[in-house]
Design a protein around this motif. Sequence first.
Motif, PDB file in Angstrom:
ATOM      1  N   GLY A 171     -21.910   6.229  11.439  1.00  0.00           N
ATOM      2  CA  GLY A 171     -20.482   6.537  11.563  1.00  0.00           C
ATOM      3  C   GLY A 171     -19.758   5.655  12.579  1.00  0.00           C
ATOM      4  O   GLY A 171     -18.536   5.625  12.613  1.00  0.00           O
ATOM      5  N   SER A 239     -11.630   6.189   6.339  1.00  0.00           N
ATOM      6  CA  SER A 239     -12.653   7.098   5.829  1.00  0.00           C
ATOM      7  C   SER A 239     -12.010   7.859   4.681  1.00  0.00           C
ATOM      8  O   SER A 239     -11.007   8.545   4.878  1.00  0.00           O
ATOM      9  CB  SER A 239     -13.100   8.091   6.897  1.00  0.00           C
ATOM     10  OG  SER A 239     -13.950   7.456   7.819  1.00  0.00           O
ATOM     11  N   ASP A 284     -13.399   3.476  14.047  1.00  0.00           N
ATOM     12  CA  ASP A 284     -14.446   3.957  13.145  1.00  0.00           C
ATOM     13  C   ASP A 284     -14.744   5.432  13.407  1.00  0.00           C
ATOM     14  O   ASP A 284     -14.787   6.260  12.490  1.00  0.00           O
ATOM     15  CB  ASP A 284     -15.710   3.105  13.342  1.00  0.00           C
ATOM     16  CG  ASP A 284     -16.633   3.152  12.141  1.00  0.00           C
ATOM     17  OD1 ASP A 284     -16.299   3.822  11.144  1.00  0.00           O
ATOM     18  OD2 ASP A 284     -17.695   2.508  12.195  1.00  0.00           O
ATOM     19  N   SER A 287     -11.709   7.715  12.404  1.00  0.00           N
ATOM     20  CA  SER A 287     -11.409   7.918  10.979  1.00  0.00           C
ATOM     21  C   SER A 287     -12.235   9.092  10.448  1.00  0.00           C
ATOM     22  O   SER A 287     -11.723   9.942   9.717  1.00  0.00           O
ATOM     23  CB  SER A 287     -11.660   6.637  10.178  1.00  0.00           C
ATOM     24  OG  SER A 287     -13.023   6.290  10.182  1.00  0.00           O
ATOM     25  N   THR A 288     -13.486   9.180  10.847  1.00  0.00           N
ATOM     26  CA  THR A 288     -14.332  10.305  10.439  1.00  0.00           C
ATOM     27  C   THR A 288     -13.865  11.604  11.114  1.00  0.00           C
ATOM     28  O   THR A 288     -13.743  12.652  10.472  1.00  0.00           O
ATOM     29  CB  THR A 288     -15.806  10.024  10.820  1.00  0.00           C
ATOM     30  OG1 THR A 288     -16.190   8.759  10.276  1.00  0.00           O
ATOM     31  CG2 THR A 288     -16.738  11.103  10.301  1.00  0.00           C
TER      32      THR A 288
END
Length: 343
Positions: A171, A239, A284, A287-288
Amino acid sequence: MKKSLIACGVLLLLCSCSGASDAEDVADTTDAEQTSLTFFAMDTYVSVALTQGNGEALAEVEAYVLGLEALWATTLESSEVSQLNQEKSLVVSDETLQLLEYACAFSEQVSGAFDISIYPVVKAWGFTTYDYNIPSQSELDTLLTAVNYQDIEMDGNQITLAPDMEIDLGGLAKGYIADGIEAILRDHGVESAMIDLGGNVQLVGSKSDGSQWMVGVSSPDGTDILGGLALTDKAVVTSGGYERYFTDDDGNVYWHIMNPQTGYPADSGIVSVTIVSDSGIYADGLSTSLFVMGLEEASEFWVEHQDFEAVLITDTQDVYVTQGLMDSFSLALEGYEVWGIVP
Ligand code: ADP
Ligand code: MG
Protein backbone atom coordinates in the motif's frame (compact mmCIF):
# COMPACT_ATOMS: atom_id res chain seq x y z
CA MET A 1 -16.09 21.24 6.11
CA LYS A 2 -18.15 23.25 3.66
CA LYS A 3 -19.04 22.05 0.25
CA SER A 4 -20.45 23.88 -2.70
CA LEU A 5 -21.30 23.08 -6.26
CA ILE A 6 -18.56 24.38 -8.51
CA ALA A 7 -18.97 25.34 -12.13
CA CYS A 8 -17.15 22.81 -14.22
CA GLY A 9 -17.71 22.63 -17.93
CA VAL A 10 -17.73 19.30 -19.69
CA LEU A 11 -14.68 19.28 -21.87
CA LEU A 12 -12.89 16.70 -23.88
CA LEU A 13 -9.41 16.02 -22.77
CA LEU A 14 -6.53 14.51 -24.55
CA CYS A 15 -4.64 13.18 -21.63
CA SER A 16 -2.97 10.19 -20.12
CA CYS A 17 -5.19 8.21 -17.82
CA SER A 18 -3.91 7.57 -14.31
CA GLY A 19 -0.62 8.30 -15.80
CA ALA A 20 -0.08 6.42 -19.02
CA SER A 21 2.94 8.43 -20.06
CA ASP A 22 2.61 11.67 -21.91
CA ALA A 23 5.07 10.31 -24.37
CA GLU A 24 4.28 12.03 -27.64
CA ASP A 25 7.59 13.83 -27.54
CA VAL A 26 9.69 10.96 -26.28
CA ALA A 27 11.04 7.97 -28.13
CA ASP A 28 13.29 5.04 -27.34
CA THR A 29 16.83 5.32 -28.58
CA THR A 30 19.96 4.18 -26.86
CA ASP A 31 22.36 5.07 -24.07
CA ALA A 32 22.87 8.76 -23.39
CA GLU A 33 20.05 9.62 -25.78
CA GLN A 34 17.61 7.25 -24.14
CA THR A 35 14.43 9.06 -23.07
CA SER A 36 12.14 6.27 -21.89
CA LEU A 37 12.16 3.09 -19.90
CA THR A 38 9.38 0.56 -19.34
CA PHE A 39 9.63 -2.70 -17.44
CA PHE A 40 7.48 -4.94 -15.28
CA ALA A 41 8.05 -4.90 -11.52
CA MET A 42 5.90 -4.98 -8.39
CA ASP A 43 3.00 -6.47 -10.33
CA THR A 44 2.74 -3.44 -12.60
CA TYR A 45 4.40 -1.66 -15.51
CA VAL A 46 6.96 0.86 -14.38
CA SER A 47 7.53 3.56 -16.93
CA VAL A 48 9.69 6.64 -16.91
CA ALA A 49 9.55 9.19 -19.72
CA LEU A 50 12.12 12.00 -19.89
CA THR A 51 11.89 14.95 -22.22
CA GLN A 52 15.70 14.92 -22.64
CA GLY A 53 17.86 11.83 -23.06
CA ASN A 54 19.64 10.46 -19.97
CA GLY A 55 20.42 6.76 -20.25
CA GLU A 56 22.59 6.74 -17.15
CA ALA A 57 19.73 8.00 -14.98
CA LEU A 58 17.34 5.41 -16.44
CA ALA A 59 19.76 2.54 -15.84
CA GLU A 60 20.09 3.62 -12.21
CA VAL A 61 16.30 3.82 -11.88
CA GLU A 62 15.86 0.26 -13.13
CA ALA A 63 18.46 -1.17 -10.74
CA TYR A 64 16.92 0.79 -7.86
CA VAL A 65 13.38 -0.48 -8.47
CA LEU A 66 14.46 -4.11 -8.93
CA GLY A 67 16.53 -3.90 -5.74
CA LEU A 68 13.56 -2.74 -3.66
CA GLU A 69 11.22 -5.24 -5.28
CA ALA A 70 13.61 -7.98 -4.15
CA LEU A 71 13.31 -6.68 -0.57
CA TRP A 72 9.55 -6.11 -0.42
CA ALA A 73 7.71 -8.45 -2.80
CA THR A 74 5.43 -10.84 -0.91
CA THR A 75 5.48 -13.01 -4.04
CA LEU A 76 9.22 -13.71 -3.56
CA GLU A 77 10.03 -16.15 -0.78
CA SER A 78 13.49 -14.64 -0.45
CA SER A 79 12.29 -11.06 0.14
CA GLU A 80 12.81 -9.51 3.56
CA VAL A 81 9.05 -9.10 3.95
CA SER A 82 8.42 -12.79 3.20
CA GLN A 83 11.15 -13.86 5.60
CA LEU A 84 9.80 -11.58 8.30
CA ASN A 85 6.29 -12.96 7.79
CA GLN A 86 7.61 -16.48 8.14
CA GLU A 87 10.17 -16.08 10.93
CA LYS A 88 8.29 -13.27 12.79
CA SER A 89 11.60 -11.71 13.73
CA LEU A 90 14.31 -10.44 11.40
CA VAL A 91 17.12 -7.90 11.16
CA VAL A 92 16.10 -5.89 8.12
CA SER A 93 17.89 -3.47 5.81
CA ASP A 94 17.83 0.27 6.48
CA GLU A 95 15.49 0.80 3.56
CA THR A 96 12.94 -1.72 4.85
CA LEU A 97 13.21 -0.19 8.31
CA GLN A 98 12.59 3.26 6.89
CA LEU A 99 9.42 2.12 5.12
CA LEU A 100 8.20 0.22 8.19
CA GLU A 101 8.72 3.25 10.41
CA TYR A 102 6.86 5.42 7.93
CA ALA A 103 4.04 2.87 7.72
CA CYS A 104 3.51 2.74 11.48
CA ALA A 105 3.66 6.52 11.95
CA PHE A 106 1.29 6.98 9.02
CA SER A 107 -1.21 4.43 10.37
CA GLU A 108 -1.28 6.43 13.59
CA GLN A 109 -1.91 9.63 11.67
CA VAL A 110 -4.95 8.14 9.87
CA SER A 111 -6.22 6.47 13.07
CA GLY A 112 -5.78 2.94 11.77
CA ALA A 113 -7.62 3.36 8.44
CA PHE A 114 -4.32 2.14 6.99
CA ASP A 115 -2.64 -0.93 8.47
CA ILE A 116 0.12 -3.00 6.85
CA SER A 117 -0.84 -5.98 9.05
CA ILE A 118 -4.14 -6.33 7.14
CA TYR A 119 -2.30 -8.78 4.82
CA PRO A 120 -3.77 -12.07 6.18
CA VAL A 121 -7.25 -10.63 5.63
CA VAL A 122 -6.39 -9.59 2.06
CA LYS A 123 -5.14 -13.15 1.48
CA ALA A 124 -8.28 -14.73 2.97
CA TRP A 125 -10.39 -12.85 0.39
CA GLY A 126 -8.17 -14.25 -2.36
CA PHE A 127 -6.85 -10.90 -3.59
CA THR A 128 -3.26 -12.11 -3.62
CA THR A 129 -3.98 -15.19 -5.75
CA TYR A 130 -7.07 -14.07 -7.75
CA ASP A 131 -8.75 -17.17 -6.29
CA TYR A 132 -11.56 -15.11 -4.75
CA ASN A 133 -13.57 -16.21 -1.74
CA ILE A 134 -15.83 -14.61 0.89
CA PRO A 135 -14.38 -15.59 4.29
CA SER A 136 -16.77 -16.54 7.10
CA GLN A 137 -17.29 -14.09 9.95
CA SER A 138 -15.55 -16.43 12.37
CA GLU A 139 -12.52 -16.72 10.09
CA LEU A 140 -12.37 -12.92 9.83
CA ASP A 141 -12.80 -12.50 13.59
CA THR A 142 -9.83 -14.82 14.15
CA LEU A 143 -7.67 -13.09 11.54
CA LEU A 144 -8.54 -9.63 12.87
CA THR A 145 -7.10 -10.45 16.29
CA ALA A 146 -3.63 -10.27 14.67
CA VAL A 147 -4.31 -7.05 12.72
CA ASN A 148 -2.73 -4.17 14.61
CA TYR A 149 0.29 -2.21 13.44
CA GLN A 150 0.88 -1.18 17.09
CA ASP A 151 2.01 -4.76 17.78
CA ILE A 152 5.01 -4.44 15.43
CA GLU A 153 8.15 -4.12 17.52
CA MET A 154 11.20 -2.28 16.27
CA ASP A 155 14.50 -2.47 18.07
CA GLY A 156 17.03 -0.85 15.79
CA ASN A 157 16.84 -2.91 12.60
CA GLN A 158 15.42 -5.92 14.46
CA ILE A 159 11.73 -6.19 13.63
CA THR A 160 9.41 -8.51 15.52
CA LEU A 161 5.82 -9.27 14.58
CA ALA A 162 3.10 -10.60 16.86
CA PRO A 163 2.66 -14.43 16.62
CA ASP A 164 0.02 -14.64 13.85
CA MET A 165 0.85 -11.35 12.17
CA GLU A 166 1.90 -10.91 8.54
CA ILE A 167 2.55 -7.63 6.77
CA ASP A 168 2.45 -6.29 3.22
CA LEU A 169 4.09 -3.00 2.32
CA GLY A 170 2.26 -2.88 -1.05
CA GLY A 171 0.00 0.00 0.00
CA LEU A 172 3.03 2.33 0.31
CA ALA A 173 5.86 0.75 -1.68
CA LYS A 174 5.01 2.29 -5.03
CA GLY A 175 4.83 5.75 -3.49
CA TYR A 176 8.16 5.28 -1.70
CA ILE A 177 9.76 4.04 -4.91
CA ALA A 178 8.30 6.89 -6.99
CA ASP A 179 9.90 9.36 -4.55
CA GLY A 180 13.19 7.46 -4.87
CA ILE A 181 13.02 7.50 -8.68
CA GLU A 182 12.38 11.23 -8.63
CA ALA A 183 15.43 11.76 -6.40
CA ILE A 184 17.63 9.71 -8.76
CA LEU A 185 16.42 11.68 -11.77
CA ARG A 186 17.03 15.03 -10.04
CA ASP A 187 20.53 13.88 -9.00
CA HIS A 188 21.20 13.33 -12.68
CA GLY A 189 20.00 16.82 -13.53
CA VAL A 190 16.66 15.75 -15.00
CA GLU A 191 14.19 18.64 -14.81
CA SER A 192 11.25 17.29 -16.77
CA ALA A 193 9.87 13.75 -16.54
CA MET A 194 6.79 11.65 -15.93
CA ILE A 195 7.07 8.53 -13.77
CA ASP A 196 4.21 6.05 -13.85
CA LEU A 197 3.90 2.99 -11.62
CA GLY A 198 0.42 1.79 -12.51
CA GLY A 199 -1.86 4.29 -10.79
CA ASN A 200 1.00 6.15 -9.10
CA VAL A 201 2.12 9.06 -11.25
CA GLN A 202 4.95 11.36 -10.29
CA LEU A 203 5.58 14.53 -12.27
CA VAL A 204 9.05 16.06 -12.31
CA GLY A 205 8.89 19.71 -13.30
CA SER A 206 6.68 20.72 -16.20
CA LYS A 207 6.60 19.48 -19.80
CA SER A 208 9.52 20.40 -22.04
CA ASP A 209 7.64 23.41 -23.43
CA GLY A 210 6.98 24.69 -19.90
CA SER A 211 3.29 23.78 -19.91
CA GLN A 212 1.67 21.65 -17.22
CA TRP A 213 1.27 17.89 -17.47
CA MET A 214 -2.26 16.59 -17.87
CA VAL A 215 -3.03 13.53 -15.73
CA GLY A 216 -6.28 11.67 -16.27
CA VAL A 217 -8.54 10.56 -13.44
CA SER A 218 -10.30 7.29 -14.30
CA SER A 219 -14.05 6.87 -14.03
CA PRO A 220 -15.05 4.73 -11.01
CA ASP A 221 -15.44 1.62 -13.20
CA GLY A 222 -12.02 2.19 -14.73
CA THR A 223 -13.30 2.14 -18.31
CA ASP A 224 -13.13 5.83 -19.12
CA ILE A 225 -11.45 9.11 -18.23
CA LEU A 226 -13.64 11.02 -15.80
CA GLY A 227 -11.55 14.17 -15.84
CA GLY A 228 -8.10 15.64 -15.97
CA LEU A 229 -5.72 17.41 -13.61
CA ALA A 230 -3.29 20.00 -14.97
CA LEU A 231 -0.25 19.84 -12.70
CA THR A 232 3.48 20.48 -12.33
CA ASP A 233 5.90 18.78 -9.94
CA LYS A 234 3.38 16.61 -8.05
CA ALA A 235 2.67 13.03 -7.10
CA VAL A 236 -0.78 11.87 -8.24
CA VAL A 237 -2.04 8.58 -6.81
CA THR A 238 -5.41 6.91 -7.35
CA SER A 239 -6.99 4.09 -5.37
CA GLY A 240 -10.04 2.80 -7.19
CA GLY A 241 -12.36 -0.07 -6.41
CA TYR A 242 -12.15 -1.03 -10.09
CA GLU A 243 -8.44 -1.92 -9.86
CA ARG A 244 -9.04 -5.33 -8.29
CA TYR A 245 -12.44 -6.73 -7.38
CA PHE A 246 -14.81 -9.65 -7.77
CA THR A 247 -18.57 -10.01 -7.83
CA ASP A 248 -20.68 -12.66 -6.07
CA ASP A 249 -23.77 -14.44 -7.47
CA ASP A 250 -26.03 -11.64 -6.18
CA GLY A 251 -23.99 -8.96 -7.94
CA ASN A 252 -22.32 -7.61 -4.79
CA VAL A 253 -18.91 -6.16 -5.51
CA TYR A 254 -15.89 -6.85 -3.25
CA TRP A 255 -12.71 -4.87 -3.83
CA HIS A 256 -9.13 -5.00 -2.58
CA ILE A 257 -9.23 -1.97 -0.30
CA MET A 258 -10.01 -3.22 3.18
CA ASN A 259 -11.40 -1.63 6.31
CA PRO A 260 -8.96 -2.88 8.98
CA GLN A 261 -11.68 -2.56 11.63
CA THR A 262 -14.17 -4.92 9.91
CA GLY A 263 -11.98 -7.11 7.70
CA TYR A 264 -14.43 -6.36 4.88
CA PRO A 265 -13.80 -4.32 1.74
CA ALA A 266 -14.20 -0.63 2.58
CA ASP A 267 -17.87 0.28 2.30
CA SER A 268 -17.73 4.03 2.86
CA GLY A 269 -19.67 5.27 -0.17
CA ILE A 270 -16.40 6.33 -1.82
CA VAL A 271 -15.48 4.42 -4.98
CA SER A 272 -12.31 6.24 -6.03
CA VAL A 273 -9.78 8.57 -4.41
CA THR A 274 -7.08 10.55 -6.18
CA ILE A 275 -4.50 12.33 -4.04
CA VAL A 276 -2.21 15.12 -5.23
CA SER A 277 0.77 15.84 -3.03
CA ASP A 278 4.46 16.76 -3.05
CA SER A 279 5.23 13.34 -1.61
CA GLY A 280 4.56 10.08 -3.45
CA ILE A 281 4.52 7.92 -0.32
CA TYR A 282 2.10 10.23 1.49
CA ALA A 283 -0.20 10.30 -1.56
CA ASP A 284 -0.06 6.51 -1.81
CA GLY A 285 -1.03 5.98 1.81
CA LEU A 286 -3.70 8.64 1.75
CA SER A 287 -5.43 7.30 -1.37
CA THR A 288 -6.09 4.00 0.42
CA SER A 289 -6.88 5.63 3.77
CA LEU A 290 -9.38 8.23 2.54
CA PHE A 291 -11.15 5.45 0.60
CA VAL A 292 -11.63 3.66 3.92
CA MET A 293 -12.62 6.82 5.84
CA GLY A 294 -15.48 7.94 3.60
CA LEU A 295 -16.44 11.45 2.52
CA GLU A 296 -17.09 13.13 5.86
CA GLU A 297 -14.03 11.84 7.66
CA ALA A 298 -11.82 12.32 4.59
CA SER A 299 -12.98 15.94 4.24
CA GLU A 300 -12.31 16.60 7.91
CA PHE A 301 -8.87 15.02 7.57
CA TRP A 302 -8.11 17.34 4.64
CA VAL A 303 -9.31 20.43 6.55
CA GLU A 304 -7.15 19.45 9.50
CA HIS A 305 -3.97 18.76 7.48
CA GLN A 306 -4.18 20.75 4.23
CA ASP A 307 -0.87 19.33 3.03
CA PHE A 308 -2.42 17.47 0.09
CA GLU A 309 -5.34 17.81 -2.31
CA ALA A 310 -7.90 15.20 -3.34
CA VAL A 311 -10.58 14.19 -5.82
CA LEU A 312 -13.13 11.92 -4.15
CA ILE A 313 -15.77 10.11 -6.20
CA THR A 314 -18.83 8.65 -4.47
CA ASP A 315 -21.19 5.85 -5.48
CA THR A 316 -23.81 8.57 -6.13
CA GLN A 317 -21.68 9.93 -9.02
CA ASP A 318 -20.69 13.03 -7.09
CA VAL A 319 -17.13 14.26 -7.52
CA TYR A 320 -15.67 16.21 -4.59
CA VAL A 321 -12.60 18.34 -5.32
CA THR A 322 -10.58 20.07 -2.57
CA GLN A 323 -9.99 23.79 -2.86
CA GLY A 324 -6.43 23.64 -4.18
CA LEU A 325 -7.48 21.59 -7.22
CA MET A 326 -10.54 23.55 -8.27
CA ASP A 327 -8.62 25.34 -11.03
CA SER A 328 -6.64 22.27 -12.12
CA PHE A 329 -9.51 19.79 -12.40
CA SER A 330 -11.71 19.56 -15.48
CA LEU A 331 -14.56 17.11 -15.96
CA ALA A 332 -14.64 15.09 -19.16
CA LEU A 333 -17.67 12.84 -18.62
CA GLU A 334 -21.37 13.59 -18.41
CA GLY A 335 -23.56 12.32 -15.60
CA TYR A 336 -21.38 13.51 -12.73
CA GLU A 337 -21.81 16.51 -10.49
CA VAL A 338 -18.67 18.31 -9.25
CA TRP A 339 -18.53 19.81 -5.77
CA GLY A 340 -15.82 21.84 -4.09
CA ILE A 341 -14.55 21.17 -0.57
CA VAL A 342 -13.32 24.26 1.29
CA PRO A 343 -12.32 24.61 4.94
P1 ADP B 1 -2.66 -0.75 -5.53
O1 ADP B 1 -1.44 -0.90 -4.68
O2 ADP B 1 -3.26 -2.02 -6.01
O3 ADP B 1 -2.53 0.29 -6.60
P2 ADP B 1 -3.68 0.69 -3.33
O4 ADP B 1 -2.53 1.60 -3.34
O5 ADP B 1 -5.03 1.27 -3.12
O6 ADP B 1 -3.78 -0.18 -4.60
O7 ADP B 1 -3.39 -0.33 -2.16
C1 ADP B 1 -4.20 -1.42 -1.98
C2 ADP B 1 -3.36 -2.57 -1.55
O8 ADP B 1 -2.94 -2.37 -0.20
C3 ADP B 1 -4.22 -3.83 -1.53
O9 ADP B 1 -3.92 -4.62 -2.65
C4 ADP B 1 -3.86 -4.51 -0.22
O10 ADP B 1 -2.79 -5.42 -0.40
C5 ADP B 1 -3.38 -3.41 0.65
N1 ADP B 1 -4.45 -2.85 1.49
C6 ADP B 1 -5.79 -2.94 1.34
N2 ADP B 1 -6.43 -2.27 2.30
C7 ADP B 1 -5.47 -1.74 3.09
C8 ADP B 1 -5.49 -0.94 4.28
N3 ADP B 1 -6.63 -0.51 4.82
N4 ADP B 1 -4.29 -0.60 4.81
C9 ADP B 1 -3.14 -1.01 4.27
N5 ADP B 1 -3.04 -1.74 3.15
C10 ADP B 1 -4.19 -2.10 2.57
MG1 MG C 1 -2.14 3.19 -2.27
